[in-house]
Design an enzyme around this catalytic site. Structure first.
Site, PDB file in Angstrom:
ATOM      1  N   ARG A   1      -6.935  11.387  -1.271  1.00  0.00           N
ATOM      2  CA  ARG A   1      -6.401  10.091  -1.670  1.00  0.00           C
ATOM      3  C   ARG A   1      -6.341  10.009  -3.189  1.00  0.00           C
ATOM      4  O   ARG A   1      -7.069  10.716  -3.895  1.00  0.00           O
ATOM      5  CB  ARG A   1      -7.279   8.949  -1.133  1.00  0.00           C
ATOM      6  CG  ARG A   1      -7.419   8.916   0.398  1.00  0.00           C
ATOM      7  CD  ARG A   1      -6.109   8.572   1.065  1.00  0.00           C
ATOM      8  NE  ARG A   1      -6.201   8.471   2.504  1.00  0.00           N
ATOM      9  CZ  ARG A   1      -5.883   9.461   3.348  1.00  0.00           C
ATOM     10  NH1 ARG A   1      -5.463  10.630   2.871  1.00  0.00           N
ATOM     11  NH2 ARG A   1      -5.955   9.272   4.651  1.00  0.00           N
TER      12      ARG A   1
ATOM     13  N   TYR B   1      -1.899  -0.263  11.083  1.00  0.00           N
ATOM     14  CA  TYR B   1      -2.020  -0.938   9.787  1.00  0.00           C
ATOM     15  C   TYR B   1      -0.833  -0.646   8.889  1.00  0.00           C
ATOM     16  O   TYR B   1      -0.152  -1.566   8.398  1.00  0.00           O
ATOM     17  CB  TYR B   1      -3.313  -0.520   9.078  1.00  0.00           C
ATOM     18  CG  TYR B   1      -3.300  -0.804   7.595  1.00  0.00           C
ATOM     19  CD1 TYR B   1      -3.129  -2.099   7.125  1.00  0.00           C
ATOM     20  CD2 TYR B   1      -3.407   0.228   6.662  1.00  0.00           C
ATOM     21  CE1 TYR B   1      -3.092  -2.374   5.763  1.00  0.00           C
ATOM     22  CE2 TYR B   1      -3.372  -0.033   5.300  1.00  0.00           C
ATOM     23  CZ  TYR B   1      -3.205  -1.333   4.854  1.00  0.00           C
ATOM     24  OH  TYR B   1      -3.160  -1.599   3.521  1.00  0.00           O
ATOM     25  N   SER B   2      -0.545   0.631   8.651  1.00  0.00           N
ATOM     26  CA  SER B   2       0.530   0.963   7.719  1.00  0.00           C
ATOM     27  C   SER B   2       1.890   0.531   8.254  1.00  0.00           C
ATOM     28  O   SER B   2       2.769   0.136   7.478  1.00  0.00           O
ATOM     29  CB  SER B   2       0.517   2.459   7.388  1.00  0.00           C
ATOM     30  OG  SER B   2       0.615   3.253   8.553  1.00  0.00           O
TER      31      SER B   2
ATOM     32  N   THR C   1       0.821  -1.210   0.000  1.00  0.00           N
ATOM     33  CA  THR C   1       0.000   0.000   0.000  1.00  0.00           C
ATOM     34  C   THR C   1       0.852   1.255   0.000  1.00  0.00           C
ATOM     35  O   THR C   1       2.000   1.237   0.475  1.00  0.00           O
ATOM     36  CB  THR C   1      -0.921   0.008   1.241  1.00  0.00           C
ATOM     37  OG1 THR C   1      -1.582   1.263   1.346  1.00  0.00           O
ATOM     38  CG2 THR C   1      -0.110  -0.200   2.513  1.00  0.00           C
ATOM     39  N   ASP C   2       0.274   2.365  -0.467  1.00  0.00           N
ATOM     40  CA  ASP C   2       0.973   3.649  -0.397  1.00  0.00           C
ATOM     41  C   ASP C   2       1.008   4.211   1.019  1.00  0.00           C
ATOM     42  O   ASP C   2       1.755   5.144   1.311  1.00  0.00           O
ATOM     43  CB  ASP C   2       0.352   4.665  -1.356  1.00  0.00           C
ATOM     44  CG  ASP C   2      -1.127   4.961  -1.089  1.00  0.00           C
ATOM     45  OD1 ASP C   2      -1.709   4.342  -0.179  1.00  0.00           O
ATOM     46  OD2 ASP C   2      -1.696   5.811  -1.799  1.00  0.00           O
ATOM     47  N   GLU C   3       0.207   3.643   1.920  1.00  0.00           N
ATOM     48  CA  GLU C   3       0.150   4.173   3.280  1.00  0.00           C
ATOM     49  C   GLU C   3       1.457   3.983   4.049  1.00  0.00           C
ATOM     50  O   GLU C   3       1.677   4.640   5.063  1.00  0.00           O
ATOM     51  CB  GLU C   3      -1.023   3.559   4.044  1.00  0.00           C
ATOM     52  CG  GLU C   3      -2.369   3.918   3.432  1.00  0.00           C
ATOM     53  CD  GLU C   3      -3.549   3.600   4.338  1.00  0.00           C
ATOM     54  OE1 GLU C   3      -3.424   3.768   5.562  1.00  0.00           O
ATOM     55  OE2 GLU C   3      -4.584   3.184   3.798  1.00  0.00           O
TER      56      GLU C   3
ATOM     57  N   LYS D   1       2.206  -3.138   7.450  1.00  0.00           N
ATOM     58  CA  LYS D   1       2.497  -3.350   6.023  1.00  0.00           C
ATOM     59  C   LYS D   1       3.924  -2.933   5.681  1.00  0.00           C
ATOM     60  O   LYS D   1       4.604  -3.583   4.885  1.00  0.00           O
ATOM     61  CB  LYS D   1       1.488  -2.592   5.159  1.00  0.00           C
ATOM     62  CG  LYS D   1       0.100  -3.197   5.138  1.00  0.00           C
ATOM     63  CD  LYS D   1       0.081  -4.623   4.574  1.00  0.00           C
ATOM     64  CE  LYS D   1       0.358  -4.658   3.080  1.00  0.00           C
ATOM     65  NZ  LYS D   1       0.263  -6.045   2.539  1.00  0.00           N
TER      66      LYS D   1
END
Length: 356
Positions: free
Chosen positions: A222, A158-159, A132-134, A162
């Site tokens: 976003r 979460y980020s 992800t980009d996060e 990841k």
């Protein structure tokens, strides 16, 4: 044959469906079937011998080793992840367990499998990790978009989980030689998305006459990517991506959350008007922002465009219309996934977020 993990979730299921439309190469689909994994997403493949579904955990090394030894896939594509920021705030442990520990155990299983392959098959094998980009954190309004060399600065459990999984994948390439590929995508939307995410939540709540909850001032930005375009990018990276490289995948659609909601309301006004003739915009309500809410994400996708000749096929206007029409045509699917635990989760997440 390829092995797909998390292939009953939103992006994974779309990938499996698109893959089997495009070619006859069989898919082993490993999914734990947590709340967001839904076999209904794969109902059209029930009688398709090219699709082998296995319920299981990527962290189950005995099961994964057996699948690898039995089916001998030429590639493993890792979609399996806990992926909702709000859920990671309420319960980070599951994100650490799946996204970090699960990815580690999957990599270990793949390493043992890959080491035993003949050298020619080792050269053809790929491990593609979907991220992800996060992981890059938040951008200021005038900052350049995220490139593949942007510093990692995750701001949510979460980020962070990841980002950790990305680092593990990179390490297994540089330490053990595993031929890996990584993709970091922007916000996906489209069919089969679990209705805790912004777009399907707004569609479902609008049709049910409920409030459309918008965090903060609604101006968080976003880059929106139609899921079918994301799937085509992953297929392209798997086919011709350079081993060890990362490719950012974006839709060239930077938009504020409030603008997304206005567009959905206007589409519903035209396609499925309210019985009272009023606009769905009247259901919009602003609620307390979530902790650590990143202000802006933006993807610089020039690398995948220049090196792999990939570009998104959908504009936001075409993609969001397809998405709204899909949800309108699949209300039974929506009703099934919004029952039980989902209602409890929505109540938990929004009960303390009163209007501001």
């Amino acid at each position: 044959m390829i092995l797909v993990t998390g292939g009953a979730g939103f992006i994974g299921a779309n990938f499996v469906l698109n893959w089997l439309k495009a070619c006859d190469e069989p898919v082993i689909n490993l999914d734990k079937l947590t709340y967001a994994g839904n076999k209904d997403n794969l109902a059209s493949l029930a009688a398709d011998d090219r699709h082998i579904f296995v319920q299981g955990d990527i962290g189950d090394q005995v099961l994964v080793a057996k699948l690898l030894a039995t089916h001998k896939p030429r590639a493993v594509l890792n979609f399996a992840a806990e992926s909702h920021v709000d859920r990671s705030i309420h319960g980070p442990a599951a994100f650490v367990e799946t996204n970090i520990v699960g990815t580690f155990r999957l990599l270990e299983s793949v390493r043992q499998y890959w080491n035993a392959l003949p050298s020619e098959e080792q050269g053809r094998f790929r491990f593609l990790h979907v991220s992800t980009d996060e992981v890059y954190g938040s951008l200021e309004a005038d900052a350049p978009a995220f490139s593949e060399t942007h510093q990692y600065a995750p701001n949510s459990p979460y980020s962070a989980s990841k980002a950790s999984s990305d680092h593990l994948v990179r390490a297994y390439h540089h330490t053990y030689g595993i031929p890996v590929l990584t993709t970091n995508c922007s916000n996906n939307y489209g069919p089969y998305q679990f209705p805790e995410k912004l777009i399907p939540l707004v569609i479902a709540n609008a049709l049910a006459g409920k409030n459309l909850p918008i965090y903060g001032d609604g101006k968080n930005i976003r880059d929106w990517l139609y899921v079918g375009d994301h799937c085509s990018a992953i297929q392209r990276v798997l086919a011709v991506g350079e081993v060890g490289e990362t490719y950012n995948v974006g839709g060239k659609n930077e938009m504020a959350n409030i603008d997304i909601v206005h567009i959905i309301c206007d589409l519903l006004n035209a396609i499925r008007p309210r019985a009272d003739g009023k606009s769905y915009r009247e259901q919009i309500t602003f609620v307390k922002d979530r902790p650590g809410h990143d202000r802006r994400y933006a993807i610089d996708a020039r690398k995948i465009e220049a090196e792999l000749d990939w570009r998104p096929a959908e504009t936001f206007e075409t993609g969001i219309r397809k998405t709204v029409e899909w949800y309108l045509a699949n209300q039974q699917w929506v009703g099934r996934v919004m029952s039980g635990d989902y209602r409890d989760w929505i109540s938990q997440n929004y009960s303390e977020r009163k209007g501001v």
